[in-house]
Design a protein around this motif. Structure first.
Motif, PDB file in Angstrom:
ATOM      1  N   THR A 287       0.816  -1.215   0.000  1.00 14.60           N
ATOM      2  CA  THR A 287       0.000   0.000   0.000  1.00 14.60           C
ATOM      3  C   THR A 287       0.844   1.258   0.000  1.00 14.60           C
ATOM      4  OG1 THR A 287      -1.706  -1.180   1.244  1.00 14.60           O
ATOM      5  CG2 THR A 287      -1.851   1.222   1.205  1.00 14.60           C
ATOM      6  N   LEU A 288       0.443   2.207  -0.830  1.00 14.58           N
ATOM      7  CA  LEU A 288       0.988   3.558  -0.823  1.00 14.58           C
ATOM      8  C   LEU A 288      -0.116   4.513  -0.406  1.00 14.58           C
ATOM      9  CD1 LEU A 288       2.764   3.603  -4.315  1.00 14.58           C
ATOM     10  CD2 LEU A 288       3.926   3.454  -2.126  1.00 14.58           C
ATOM     11  N   LEU A 289       0.175   5.416   0.509  1.00 10.59           N
ATOM     12  CA  LEU A 289      -0.769   6.467   0.861  1.00 10.59           C
ATOM     13  C   LEU A 289      -0.404   7.735   0.095  1.00 10.59           C
ATOM     14  CD1 LEU A 289      -1.152   6.069   4.726  1.00 10.59           C
ATOM     15  CD2 LEU A 289      -2.773   5.372   2.944  1.00 10.59           C
TER      16      LEU A 289
ATOM     17  N   ARG B  84       2.498  12.528  -4.669  1.00 14.22           N
ATOM     18  CA  ARG B  84       3.522  12.230  -3.686  1.00 14.22           C
ATOM     19  C   ARG B  84       2.961  11.163  -2.762  1.00 14.22           C
ATOM     20  NH1 ARG B  84       4.192  17.176  -0.544  1.00 14.22           N
ATOM     21  NH2 ARG B  84       5.990  16.152   0.398  1.00 14.22           N
ATOM     22  N   THR B  85       3.799  10.206  -2.365  1.00 18.72           N
ATOM     23  CA  THR B  85       3.292   9.054  -1.633  1.00 18.72           C
ATOM     24  C   THR B  85       4.185   8.680  -0.452  1.00 18.72           C
ATOM     25  OG1 THR B  85       4.477   7.563  -3.157  1.00 18.72           O
ATOM     26  CG2 THR B  85       2.178   8.049  -3.663  1.00 18.72           C
ATOM     27  N   LEU B  86       3.571   7.956   0.476  1.00 18.61           N
ATOM     28  CA  LEU B  86       4.283   7.326   1.580  1.00 18.61           C
ATOM     29  C   LEU B  86       4.272   5.827   1.342  1.00 18.61           C
ATOM     30  CD1 LEU B  86       2.884   9.152   4.761  1.00 18.61           C
ATOM     31  CD2 LEU B  86       5.146   9.425   3.735  1.00 18.61           C
ATOM     32  N   GLY B  87       5.453   5.218   1.417  1.00 17.17           N
ATOM     33  CA  GLY B  87       5.556   3.788   1.172  1.00 17.17           C
ATOM     34  C   GLY B  87       6.831   3.481   0.435  1.00 17.17           C
ATOM     35  N   ARG B  88       6.791   2.454  -0.396  1.00 13.87           N
ATOM     36  CA  ARG B  88       8.027   2.041  -1.074  1.00 13.87           C
ATOM     37  C   ARG B  88       8.446   3.022  -2.161  1.00 13.87           C
ATOM     38  NH1 ARG B  88       3.947  -0.825  -3.417  1.00 13.87           N
ATOM     39  NH2 ARG B  88       4.049  -1.338  -5.639  1.00 13.87           N
TER      40      ARG B  88
END
Length: 317
Positions: free
Chosen positions: A138-140, A253-257
């Protein structure tokens, strides 16, 4: 440019019209004709054909915040067995706004939208329980910089939506190219009053009207997903730079890998190679991973349902 068209086949003029309608789905036939070098009647014929053959839908997409969808997540899925079965099961969920079958390690990607992170967590647990799913990543989304299909940026502010505004939003969701006369008849206003309301909703970032290109796997254009790992802390300027590339239709823009996620539309494999080379050469781009969207099972985006009202919402007066 030639005025001749072949059913089922998109030529360069069609592609140019697609780009224009992605940017502004309410462009008049006269405005389209002037930009692609056709007569008004020839432009109208082409637009109607693109709609009738299902190459595009032109509709209004409401800002997620107006719908109470403040958290967006991108989920990559590996499966054991039929990916098609899993894709249709995921598409049946109300909180999935996009489900795509993809190439590479992950068989599917999907997008979840919900009110808060708790509901996203609950949704992910339910998605993982779908028979055939092995793993999910999952990416937020921390910020959507560009999306040709939906409003981006701050939520609408100042003033409030009334029931007439909601009725107009639902009408635009059904047909983004509906005339002001038809819209007026559906909400009980004059065409001039309706036009003022629609312009206010558009200018206030409440709704965006644009063409959604239908990806069946048979068209000439190819959608490619790209996950980027970026150097340093200045990720937003890099994302803004990426958003200015003509072939880029989505940047977040994302949080995660990944630090950023984007989607590009290209007409040929050569075009895709050029775009990827350009992206990899940008200062701050450390690594890029790609996957092809082979078939979109669901591209509905969030919408106001008939009769739904979220109560007073912020919108310019």
């Amino acid at each position: 440019m030639s005025n001749e068209i072949t059913p089922g086949v998109l030529d360069g003029t069609d592609e140019a019209i697609l780009v224009l309608l992605e940017q502004d789905g309410r462009l008049t036939h006269r405005e389209i004709a002037a930009q692609v070098g056709l007569s008004r009647s020839a432009a109208a014929t082409r637009v109607q054909r693109l709609l009738a053959e299902g190459h595009i839908d032109v509709r209004g997409v409401v800002h997620p915040a107006v719908l109470g969808h403040d958290v967006l997540a991108h989920v990559s899925v590996t499966v054991n067995g039929s990916a098609t079965h899993v894709a249709h099961a995921a598409a049946a969920r109300e909180d999935t706004t996009l489900v795509s079958m993809t190439s590479g390690h992950h068989a599917l990607v999907l997008e979840l939208r919900a009110k808060d992170i708790v509901r996203i967590d609950d949704a992910l647990a339910e998605v993982r329980a779908i028979e055939g799913i092995v793993t999910t990543e999952t990416l937020l989304y921390t910020e959507v910089i560009r999306d040709v299909a939906a409003p981006v940026g701050p939520a609408p502010a100042a003033g409030s939506l009334d029931e007439t505004d909601y009725a107009l939003l639902r009408a635009l969701q059904a047909n983004g190219r509906a005339s002001y006369v038809d819209l007026a008849a559906s909400v009980g206003l004059s065409p001039a009053g309706t036009r003022r309301r629609v312009v206010r909703l558009l200018d206030g970032n409440v709704v965006r009207v644009g063409a959604v290109v239908r990806h069946s796997g048979r068209e000439r254009r190819t959608a490619t997903g790209i996950g980027l790992r970026l150097d340093g802390a200045a990720h937003r300027p890099i994302a803004e730079q990426l958003a200015r590339l003509p072939s880029v239709i989505f940047v977040a823009r994302t949080l995660g890998r990944y630090d950023a996620l984007l989607t590009v539309n290209t007409a040929t494999s050569g075009d895709l190679v050029d775009v990827l080379d350009h992206i990899r050469e940008l200062d701050g781009v450390r690594e890029a991973e790609t996957w092809s969207h082979l078939r979109f099972i669901k591209e509905t985006y969030a919408s106001l349902r008939l009769g739904q009202s979220s109560g007073p919402r912020a919108v310019p007066g």
